[in-house]
Design a protein around this motif. Structure first.
Motif, mmCIF file in Angstrom:
data_model
loop_
_atom_site.group_PDB
_atom_site.id
_atom_site.type_symbol
_atom_site.label_atom_id
_atom_site.label_comp_id
_atom_site.label_asym_id
_atom_site.label_seq_id
_atom_site.Cartn_x
_atom_site.Cartn_y
_atom_site.Cartn_z
ATOM 1 N N ALA A 12 0.832 -1.396 -0.150
ATOM 2 C CA ALA A 12 0.302 -0.225 -0.058
ATOM 3 C C ALA A 12 0.675 0.777 -0.166
ATOM 4 N N VAL A 13 0.956 2.076 -0.935
ATOM 5 C CA VAL A 13 1.717 2.864 -1.333
ATOM 6 C C VAL A 13 2.011 3.928 -0.278
ATOM 7 N N ILE A 14 0.773 4.457 -0.133
ATOM 8 C CA ILE A 14 0.397 5.063 1.372
ATOM 9 C C ILE A 14 1.313 5.124 3.048
ATOM 10 N N LYS A 15 1.368 3.905 2.941
ATOM 11 C CA LYS A 15 2.213 3.561 3.877
ATOM 12 C C LYS A 15 3.686 3.703 3.892
ATOM 13 N N GLY A 16 4.125 3.980 3.336
ATOM 14 C CA GLY A 16 5.796 4.297 2.803
ATOM 15 C C GLY A 16 6.487 2.642 3.057
ATOM 16 N N TYR A 17 7.285 2.893 3.718
ATOM 17 C CA TYR A 17 9.149 2.332 3.680
ATOM 18 C C TYR A 17 8.501 1.583 5.578
ATOM 19 N N SER A 18 8.600 0.015 5.784
ATOM 20 C CA SER A 18 8.584 0.249 7.290
ATOM 21 C C SER A 18 10.005 -1.367 7.299
ATOM 22 N N SER A 19 10.735 -0.724 8.634
ATOM 23 C CA SER A 19 11.833 -1.771 8.931
ATOM 24 C C SER A 19 11.382 -2.872 8.818
ATOM 25 N N GLY A 20 12.574 -3.878 8.631
ATOM 26 C CA GLY A 20 12.262 -5.273 9.216
ATOM 27 C C GLY A 20 13.277 -6.470 9.604
ATOM 28 N N TYR A 21 13.566 -7.162 9.333
ATOM 29 C CA TYR A 21 15.110 -8.100 9.606
ATOM 30 C C TYR A 21 14.446 -9.064 8.785
ATOM 31 N N TYR A 22 16.361 -8.902 8.298
ATOM 32 C CA TYR A 22 15.700 -9.716 7.339
ATOM 33 C C TYR A 22 17.298 -10.903 6.993
ATOM 34 N N VAL A 23 17.021 -12.147 6.111
ATOM 35 C CA VAL A 23 18.510 -12.896 6.016
ATOM 36 C C VAL A 23 18.097 -13.395 4.820
ATOM 37 N N ILE A 24 19.528 -13.800 4.324
ATOM 38 C CA ILE A 24 19.722 -15.336 3.472
ATOM 39 C C ILE A 24 20.232 -15.898 3.934
ATOM 40 N N THR A 25 19.734 -16.901 3.829
ATOM 41 C CA THR A 25 20.373 -18.694 3.883
ATOM 42 C C THR A 25 20.520 -19.120 3.062
ATOM 43 N N PRO A 26 22.078 -19.876 3.732
ATOM 44 C CA PRO A 26 22.185 -21.052 2.801
ATOM 45 C C PRO A 26 21.236 -21.712 1.549
ATOM 46 N N ALA A 27 20.372 -21.774 2.200
ATOM 47 C CA ALA A 27 18.816 -22.537 0.812
ATOM 48 C C ALA A 27 18.699 -22.139 -0.369
ATOM 49 N N HIS A 37 0.428 -17.768 -3.828
ATOM 50 C CA HIS A 37 1.574 -16.965 -3.855
ATOM 51 C C HIS A 37 1.333 -16.663 -5.618
ATOM 52 N N ALA A 38 0.906 -15.386 -5.362
ATOM 53 C CA ALA A 38 1.158 -14.657 -6.686
ATOM 54 C C ALA A 38 2.477 -13.444 -7.218
ATOM 55 N N THR A 39 2.652 -13.961 -7.679
ATOM 56 C CA THR A 39 3.967 -12.641 -8.013
ATOM 57 C C THR A 39 3.541 -11.506 -7.832
ATOM 58 N N THR A 40 4.653 -10.789 -6.880
ATOM 59 C CA THR A 40 4.803 -9.452 -7.212
ATOM 60 C C THR A 40 6.277 -8.674 -7.073
ATOM 61 N N GLU A 41 6.776 -7.278 -6.625
ATOM 62 C CA GLU A 41 7.648 -6.741 -6.969
ATOM 63 C C GLU A 41 8.059 -6.241 -5.751
ATOM 64 N N LEU A 42 9.136 -6.312 -4.843
ATOM 65 C CA LEU A 42 9.079 -5.272 -3.861
ATOM 66 C C LEU A 42 10.049 -5.363 -3.935
ATOM 67 N N ASN A 43 9.879 -3.359 -3.515
ATOM 68 C CA ASN A 43 10.661 -2.955 -2.831
ATOM 69 C C ASN A 43 11.344 -3.050 -2.064
ATOM 70 N N PHE A 44 13.420 -2.259 -2.057
ATOM 71 C CA PHE A 44 14.287 -2.314 -1.172
ATOM 72 C C PHE A 44 14.945 -1.595 -0.618
ATOM 73 N N LYS A 45 15.225 -0.571 0.626
ATOM 74 C CA LYS A 45 16.213 0.232 1.419
ATOM 75 C C LYS A 45 17.189 -0.336 2.353
ATOM 76 N N ALA A 46 17.992 0.082 1.565
ATOM 77 C CA ALA A 46 19.645 -0.295 2.584
ATOM 78 C C ALA A 46 19.620 0.912 3.606
ATOM 79 N N SER A 47 19.998 0.953 4.790
ATOM 80 C CA SER A 47 20.925 2.232 5.001
ATOM 81 C C SER A 47 21.828 3.061 4.395
ATOM 82 N N THR A 48 22.901 2.470 3.810
ATOM 83 C CA THR A 48 24.288 2.803 2.858
ATOM 84 C C THR A 48 24.375 2.385 1.786
ATOM 85 N N ALA A 49 24.526 2.482 0.460
ATOM 86 C CA ALA A 49 24.903 2.441 -0.120
ATOM 87 C C ALA A 49 25.856 0.742 -0.740
#
Length: 513
Positions: free
Chosen positions: A322-337, A391-403
């Protein structure tokens, strides 16, 4: 001529006692007393009958008490059955006499004692008290028979004598009146009033003798009644004293048995059963001297397996759908799987760490990076959201703290889409892992990025993995970190460019030589 003589009829004044005068006379001077000779004897016989019935009531009382004692014996057999079986889970109690098992043994013993006690009471009542009362009852009956036979015989003799006297008195009255009316006429010799009077005297004397004899007999019986009734009372008192001893002894024994049960319970120390229980189950109970367990000291199989260690983890911001809510932070992990998981935080204890979002990266495409932003397009296969069941395909936009952080995430996600990220991140630890202990059920497991160059498929997680990737065992090209071709990035927004499965961005121009 002589004047005629006036003849007057005689007036009978008291010469003959009518039945009325006899009934109303209260004087003992009358020839025929107005009394019933059997009246006293009948009264005494009736009194003996009352004593006999009293004795019968006492017999019924004692015999019914004996029957009740027998019934109570049977009732106490039912009570005995309630404690006849061993205690359930008896191994939890000490089997010594000083504990609960000993208490129930005491209750069984005393309950059996009460059964026997009531049977003894029944036998004692039938053997001692009842025979005494039955013997007294028989003596009263015999006394009544004697009185009936003796008194009835004397009463009959008196009545016979009175009847004879009464007949001669009436005969004297009749012939005395005839003598007055006959005026010198001849009277038969047998009817001479003089002779009749003397005959009355004879019979009256005989009557009085019978009356006095009968009176003396009745008086003797009457006087004996006081002693006989005293004997009856003494016998009844003796019988009831025996009854009291038997029943009182029963109550005392019963009270003593219940007191013994109570004493057996009160003698058990409060901690007796617990101490014995602790001694018997020392190996199973918690040792109060042992320290509590600490999470940091606990180990479990495959705790440090390389597949459990993240390739990259940290905080990212993701733009809400929902675009009006903007960005929200979360804890993300990339696993060996090769999954990208999103969690609310990195706390494993406060809540169950189920992913809020899960992307299987080989099935995703990633757009070009744009500063601190990058986009990933794929299917959220987590089970936290109802809409994700499709399981609909969707586009997820992420933003990190630094480049630089965005560069790390973008590069590793890019490489994970074709499997090279696993080999790059885990290749250095492969040799050490081969020598480490493994799960006994799975056997030795080769490193994710093997030296042979063959691509290892991610571990199978039935609840997460779908059949969207290539079948197991299909060889795929593995790119080592040194052979990965540099990825060109443009300054344009990455949202319009998504990397293909072979690593070439769609719409990206080929590099100039």
């Amino acid at each position: 001529m002589a004047s005629p003589v006036e003849h007057k009829l005689p007036q009978r004044t008291g010469t003959v006692s009518s039945s009325f005068t006899r009934r109303t006379s209260f004087s003992d001077d009358e020839a025929i007393p107005d009394t019933d000779s059997s009246e006293t004897s009948n009264l005494l016989i009736e009194r003996l009958r009352a004593w006999k019935h009293m004795c019968g009531n006492l017999e019924d009382y004692v015999s019914t008490t004996a029957k009740l004692s027998k019934s109570q014996s049977k009732d106490h057999e039912k009570i005995l059955k309630t404690v006849s079986e061993p205690l359930k889970e008896a191994h939890h109690f000490s089997q010594s006499e000083g504990g609960m098992a000993g208490l129930f043994n005491n209750m069984r013993t005393n309950s059996q004692g009460m059964v026997n006690m009531y049977l003894e009471t029944e036998n004692n009542l039938k053997a001692t008290v009842l025979p005494t009362l039955e013997r007294l009852h028989k003596e009263i009956k015999n006394k009544s028979k004697e009185l009936k036979s003796g008194a009835a015989k004397g009463a009959k003799a008196v009545e016979k004598a009175r009847n004879v006297t009464q007949k001669h008195i009436e005969l004297l009255g009749q012939h005395s009146a005839s003598h007055d009316s006959a005026m010198g006429s001849k009277i038969e010799q047998a009817h001479d009033p003089y002779i009749l009077k003397r005959q009355i005297n004879h019979r009256l004397n005989k009557q009085v003798t019978e009356e006095n004899n009968h009176r003396q007999d009745i008086l003797t019986v009457q006087n004996s009644f006081q002693q006989f009734e005293a004997y009856i009372l003494q016998t009844v008192q003796a019988a009831l004293e025996q009854f009291h001893q038997i029943m009182g002894g029963q109550l005392d024994r019963q009270r003593a048995m219940y007191a013994d049960v109570l004493g057996a319970a009160q003698r058990i120390p409060p901690d007796f059963e617990w101490i014995n229980f602790c001694v018997s189950n020392d190996a199973k109970l918690v040792n109060p001297d042992s320290p509590p367990r600490e999470f940091a000291n606990i180990t479990f199989p495959n705790q440090n397996h390389r597949a459990t260690k993240p390739l990259l983890e940290g905080t990212l911001e993701r733009r809400s759908r929902a675009v009006i809510k903007g960005y929200s932070s979360g804890y993300y992990v990339i696993t060996p799987a090769r999954y990208l998981h999103e969690f609310k935080d990195n706390d494993d204890f406060r809540r169950d760490p189920s992913p809020e979002l899960s992307l299987y990266l080989p099935d995703c495409t990633i757009a070009s990076i744009d500063g601190v932003k990058f986009s990933v397009k794929g299917k959220d296969i987590s089970s936290n959201v109802v809409g994700n069941a499709f399981h609909a395909t969707t586009e997820l936009n992420f933003k990190a703290s630094t480049a630089s952080q965005a560069e790390k995430w973008w590069s590793l996600i890019k490489e994970s889409t074709n499997g090279s990220a696993v080999a790059a991140a885990t290749g250095a630890a492969a040799t050490a892992t081969l020598a480490s202990p493994v799960s006994p059920t799975n056997g030795p497991t080769s490193p994710v990025g093997s030296i042979s160059g063959k691509t290892n498929q991610p571990p199978t997680y039935a609840e997460k993995e779908k059949d969207t990737h290539s079948p197991a065992g299909t060889p795929t090209e593995v790119k080592t970190p040194g052979s990965v071709k540099p990825i060109s990035r443009t300054a344009s927004s990455g949202s319009s460019y998504f990397a293909a499965a072979n690593g070439t961005a769609a719409g990206e121009k080929s590099e100039k030589s």
